[in-house]
Design an enzyme around this catalytic site. Sequence first.
Site, mmCIF file in Angstrom:
data_model
loop_
_atom_site.group_PDB
_atom_site.id
_atom_site.type_symbol
_atom_site.label_atom_id
_atom_site.label_comp_id
_atom_site.label_asym_id
_atom_site.label_seq_id
_atom_site.Cartn_x
_atom_site.Cartn_y
_atom_site.Cartn_z
ATOM 1 N N LYS A 3 20.369 -21.532 -7.648
ATOM 2 C CA LYS A 3 19.291 -21.387 -6.663
ATOM 3 C C LYS A 3 18.319 -20.319 -7.146
ATOM 4 C CE LYS A 3 19.922 -21.955 -1.709
ATOM 5 N NZ LYS A 3 20.506 -21.341 -0.529
HETATM 6 C C1 E4P Z 1 19.592 -22.735 2.502
HETATM 7 O O1 E4P Z 1 20.036 -23.042 1.413
HETATM 8 C C2 E4P Z 1 19.813 -21.437 3.140
HETATM 9 O O2 E4P Z 1 21.094 -20.992 2.777
HETATM 10 C C3 E4P Z 1 19.809 -21.486 4.637
HETATM 11 O O3 E4P Z 1 19.556 -22.794 5.122
HETATM 12 C C4 E4P Z 1 19.023 -20.413 5.280
HETATM 13 O O4 E4P Z 1 19.133 -20.545 6.675
HETATM 14 P P1 E4P Z 1 18.793 -19.368 7.693
HETATM 15 O O5 E4P Z 1 17.319 -19.332 7.875
HETATM 16 O O6 E4P Z 1 19.505 -19.778 8.959
HETATM 17 O O7 E4P Z 1 19.343 -18.097 7.101
#
Ligand code: E4P
Length: 214
Positions: free
Chosen positions: A83
């Site tokens: 990522k």
């Molecule tokens: C995506 O890969 C992220 O880990 C996640 O969806 C972030 O979500 P949040 O805004 O609830 O932290």
Amino acid sequence: MKIFLDTANVGEIKEAAKLGFLDGVTTNPTLIAKEKRKFEDAIREICEVCAGPVSAECITERFEDLMPEARRLAKLASNVVVKIPLTREGLKAVRACSQEGIKVNVTLCFSANQALFAAKAGATFISPFIGRLDDAGHEGMQVIRDIVQIYRNYAFKTEVLTASIRHPLHVLEAAKAGSHVATLPFAVFEKVIAHPLTDAGVAKFLEDYRKIPR
Ligand code: E4P
């Protein structure tokens, strides 16, 4: 639409995997910190439990640092997807990773234009954070619709991974928009399955079955 779980909790992943159609997992440093365990250990174990793509996030910011980090994370398991945040330096690393055959989930995307650039850089997945956009007073789902349309217009192979999902309506809207993937917190995963009318119907049928003479 592929269903990923947005968690670093191995118990939740095992539970969801029992249904037989869990397609992948996304993690981030916040989710792994909640588990109070070493980053690499968590990713390795998740990759054993889930055969699909497992996103592991880079925490460095400069291209020179992102590349060795991405290579290191990609070696943790064959199903790791690295990522990388959608920054200028990040896009350079996405391009280099795609040339090296490293799969990348471009994260922290908040606009369709950002997603266009991520696809041009060779991203495997693009993760628009719709819940955070909603929180800021924008319509997160419109960004998903725009990205799906843009990717279709130009036949990009990058998959739209709807992220920062907060409730089942987000899942429904993502599916209607043609998102390739939705990543769900475990609580939302459970809410999608459950319906009070289903529970009431099961209870009523059981009650009436018991009245049938044997
Ligand atoms: C995506 O890969 C992220 O880990 C996640 O969806 C972030 O979500 P949040 O805004 O609830 O932290």
